[in-house]
Design a protein around this motif. Sequence first.
Motif, mmCIF file in Angstrom:
data_model
loop_
_atom_site.group_PDB
_atom_site.id
_atom_site.type_symbol
_atom_site.label_atom_id
_atom_site.label_comp_id
_atom_site.label_asym_id
_atom_site.label_seq_id
_atom_site.Cartn_x
_atom_site.Cartn_y
_atom_site.Cartn_z
ATOM 1 N N ALA A 34 -5.077 3.076 -21.370
ATOM 2 C CA ALA A 34 -4.304 1.827 -21.245
ATOM 3 C C ALA A 34 -3.927 1.386 -22.658
ATOM 4 O O ALA A 34 -4.657 0.627 -23.292
ATOM 5 N N PRO A 35 -2.783 1.878 -23.177
ATOM 6 C CA PRO A 35 -2.454 1.645 -24.583
ATOM 7 C C PRO A 35 -2.300 0.161 -24.944
ATOM 8 O O PRO A 35 -1.871 -0.647 -24.114
ATOM 9 N N LEU A 36 -2.656 -0.169 -26.182
ATOM 10 C CA LEU A 36 -2.403 -1.513 -26.698
ATOM 11 C C LEU A 36 -0.903 -1.776 -26.670
ATOM 12 O O LEU A 36 -0.102 -0.895 -26.962
ATOM 13 N N TYR A 37 -0.519 -2.988 -26.311
ATOM 14 C CA TYR A 37 0.894 -3.362 -26.319
ATOM 15 C C TYR A 37 1.002 -4.756 -26.923
ATOM 16 O O TYR A 37 -0.010 -5.454 -27.094
ATOM 17 N N ILE A 38 2.223 -5.153 -27.253
ATOM 18 C CA ILE A 38 2.440 -6.464 -27.872
ATOM 19 C C ILE A 38 2.836 -7.463 -26.797
ATOM 20 O O ILE A 38 3.909 -7.363 -26.212
ATOM 21 N N PRO A 39 1.943 -8.421 -26.503
ATOM 22 C CA PRO A 39 2.275 -9.412 -25.469
ATOM 23 C C PRO A 39 3.275 -10.446 -25.973
ATOM 24 O O PRO A 39 3.389 -10.670 -27.182
ATOM 25 N N GLU A 40 3.993 -11.062 -25.036
ATOM 26 C CA GLU A 40 4.970 -12.107 -25.376
ATOM 27 C C GLU A 40 4.507 -13.453 -24.843
ATOM 28 O O GLU A 40 3.949 -13.540 -23.750
ATOM 29 N N MET A 41 4.827 -14.503 -25.594
ATOM 30 C CA MET A 41 4.517 -15.852 -25.140
ATOM 31 C C MET A 41 5.403 -16.201 -23.941
ATOM 32 O O MET A 41 6.555 -15.764 -23.868
ATOM 33 N N PRO A 42 4.861 -17.010 -23.009
ATOM 34 C CA PRO A 42 5.694 -17.455 -21.881
ATOM 35 C C PRO A 42 6.930 -18.215 -22.384
ATOM 36 O O PRO A 42 6.857 -18.892 -23.415
ATOM 37 N N ARG A 43 8.018 -18.091 -21.669
ATOM 38 C CA ARG A 43 9.291 -18.811 -21.908
ATOM 39 C C ARG A 43 10.006 -18.392 -23.184
ATOM 40 O O ARG A 43 11.160 -17.974 -23.131
ATOM 41 N N THR A 44 9.320 -18.457 -24.365
ATOM 42 C CA THR A 44 10.025 -18.139 -25.604
ATOM 43 C C THR A 44 10.156 -16.631 -25.798
ATOM 44 O O THR A 44 11.074 -16.168 -26.466
ATOM 45 N N GLY A 45 9.201 -15.872 -25.252
ATOM 46 C CA GLY A 45 9.204 -14.424 -25.476
ATOM 47 C C GLY A 45 8.747 -14.047 -26.873
ATOM 48 O O GLY A 45 8.801 -12.876 -27.268
ATOM 49 N N LYS A 46 8.270 -15.024 -27.638
ATOM 50 C CA LYS A 46 7.813 -14.752 -28.998
ATOM 51 C C LYS A 46 6.634 -13.769 -28.952
ATOM 52 O O LYS A 46 5.698 -13.965 -28.179
ATOM 53 N N PRO A 47 6.709 -12.687 -29.753
ATOM 54 C CA PRO A 47 5.599 -11.724 -29.716
ATOM 55 C C PRO A 47 4.322 -12.322 -30.291
ATOM 56 O O PRO A 47 4.359 -13.053 -31.282
ATOM 57 N N MET A 48 3.189 -12.027 -29.684
ATOM 58 C CA MET A 48 1.909 -12.449 -30.251
ATOM 59 C C MET A 48 1.559 -11.501 -31.401
ATOM 60 O O MET A 48 2.014 -10.365 -31.450
ATOM 61 N N SER A 49 0.735 -11.985 -32.333
ATOM 62 C CA SER A 49 0.357 -11.126 -33.467
ATOM 63 C C SER A 49 -0.795 -10.196 -33.102
ATOM 64 O O SER A 49 -1.041 -9.200 -33.774
ATOM 65 N N VAL A 50 -1.492 -10.513 -32.024
ATOM 66 C CA VAL A 50 -2.610 -9.693 -31.545
ATOM 67 C C VAL A 50 -2.054 -8.668 -30.565
ATOM 68 O O VAL A 50 -1.200 -8.993 -29.749
ATOM 69 N N ARG A 51 -2.507 -7.414 -30.672
ATOM 70 C CA ARG A 51 -2.149 -6.423 -29.652
ATOM 71 C C ARG A 51 -3.230 -6.408 -28.579
ATOM 72 O O ARG A 51 -4.387 -6.688 -28.872
ATOM 73 N N MET A 52 -2.830 -6.128 -27.353
ATOM 74 C CA MET A 52 -3.760 -6.283 -26.223
ATOM 75 C C MET A 52 -3.721 -5.113 -25.263
ATOM 76 O O MET A 52 -2.724 -4.433 -25.115
ATOM 77 N N THR A 53 -4.848 -4.939 -24.569
ATOM 78 C CA THR A 53 -4.900 -4.182 -23.334
ATOM 79 C C THR A 53 -6.084 -4.728 -22.549
ATOM 80 O O THR A 53 -6.671 -5.736 -22.957
ATOM 81 N N ASN A 54 -6.434 -4.101 -21.439
ATOM 82 C CA ASN A 54 -7.537 -4.588 -20.617
ATOM 83 C C ASN A 54 -8.289 -3.422 -20.001
ATOM 84 O O ASN A 54 -7.758 -2.321 -19.874
ATOM 85 N N CYS A 55 -9.509 -3.710 -19.576
ATOM 86 C CA CYS A 55 -10.196 -2.853 -18.621
ATOM 87 C C CYS A 55 -10.783 -3.760 -17.553
ATOM 88 O O CYS A 55 -10.902 -4.971 -17.754
ATOM 89 N N GLY A 56 -11.111 -3.146 -16.403
ATOM 90 C CA GLY A 56 -11.605 -3.933 -15.277
ATOM 91 C C GLY A 56 -10.637 -3.856 -14.113
ATOM 92 O O GLY A 56 -9.561 -3.262 -14.224
ATOM 93 N N THR A 57 -11.003 -4.480 -12.998
ATOM 94 C CA THR A 57 -10.106 -4.436 -11.833
ATOM 95 C C THR A 57 -8.891 -5.336 -12.044
ATOM 96 O O THR A 57 -7.856 -5.144 -11.419
ATOM 97 N N LEU A 58 -9.033 -6.318 -12.932
ATOM 98 C CA LEU A 58 -7.912 -7.199 -13.264
ATOM 99 C C LEU A 58 -7.747 -7.261 -14.774
ATOM 100 O O LEU A 58 -8.727 -7.168 -15.517
ATOM 101 N N GLY A 59 -6.522 -7.446 -15.219
ATOM 102 C CA GLY A 59 -6.265 -7.621 -16.642
ATOM 103 C C GLY A 59 -5.420 -8.851 -16.883
ATOM 104 O O GLY A 59 -4.564 -9.195 -16.052
ATOM 105 N N TRP A 60 -5.669 -9.515 -18.006
ATOM 106 C CA TRP A 60 -4.897 -10.709 -18.362
ATOM 107 C C TRP A 60 -3.658 -10.269 -19.133
ATOM 108 O O TRP A 60 -3.776 -9.536 -20.127
#
Length: 211
Positions: A34-60
């Motif tokens: 599950a590669p790290l990706y660059i998340p976007e802020m809601p509405r503005t689409g501004k990229p976050m500076s933290v890269r993210m991924t998840n494990c588990g049955t659900l991911g944020w």
Amino acid sequence: MKAFPDGFRHLPAYLDIEQQRALVEDIRAVVLAAPLYIPEMPRTGKPMSVRMTNCGTLGWVTDRERGYRYQTTHPVTGTPWPPIPQQLMTIWREVADADVEPEACLVNFYDDTARMGLHQDKDEQDLSAPVVSVSLGDTCLFRIGGTARNDPTQSFRLNSGDVVVLGGRSRLAFHGVDRIFPGTSPLLKNGGRINLTMRRVNRTAQAETLP
Ligand code: SIN
Ligand code: FE2
């Protein structure tokens, strides 16, 4: 130093160096699936500076169109998240003081300039279980306040191997990461900081039947 909010715990050096190395290997496997990706802020689409991924049955996840939410699949690859590594499940069982298991583990990767603004973790339906977070790699300056955005805050350093628990009255405490201190840990070959945040998302069926 002001008192921390009730239910907040900082467990310094909870993991020894061998446990930290083993966990980094587990996270390498997670990031391969599950590669790290660059998340976007809601509405503005501004990229976050933290890269993210998840494990588990659900991911944020978050993006411009649909905002903050949990989902069962990786937003880029479309495949289910890999399972939460056993070592993390063990940490949860040891420190969470909850009779439920975590469903989500958010993996945050901070490079030298990444930060995370003050926020609450409140996209979960079950707020009775704590948030349990593990720090690996470079030290950061972590900030925590109260349950209102303008409550006073205090900051302190989180080092590699530290565990933080946001439970009880601190479950909805505002928190964030002011900065990373580059070169403070040899754990990650190329530097940076990994934060692993486990959360229970759904109330259990049993809890839902209670008044
Ligand atoms: C988060 O709040 O999602 C991350 C906190 C941290 O990086 O320590
Ligand atoms: Fe958070």
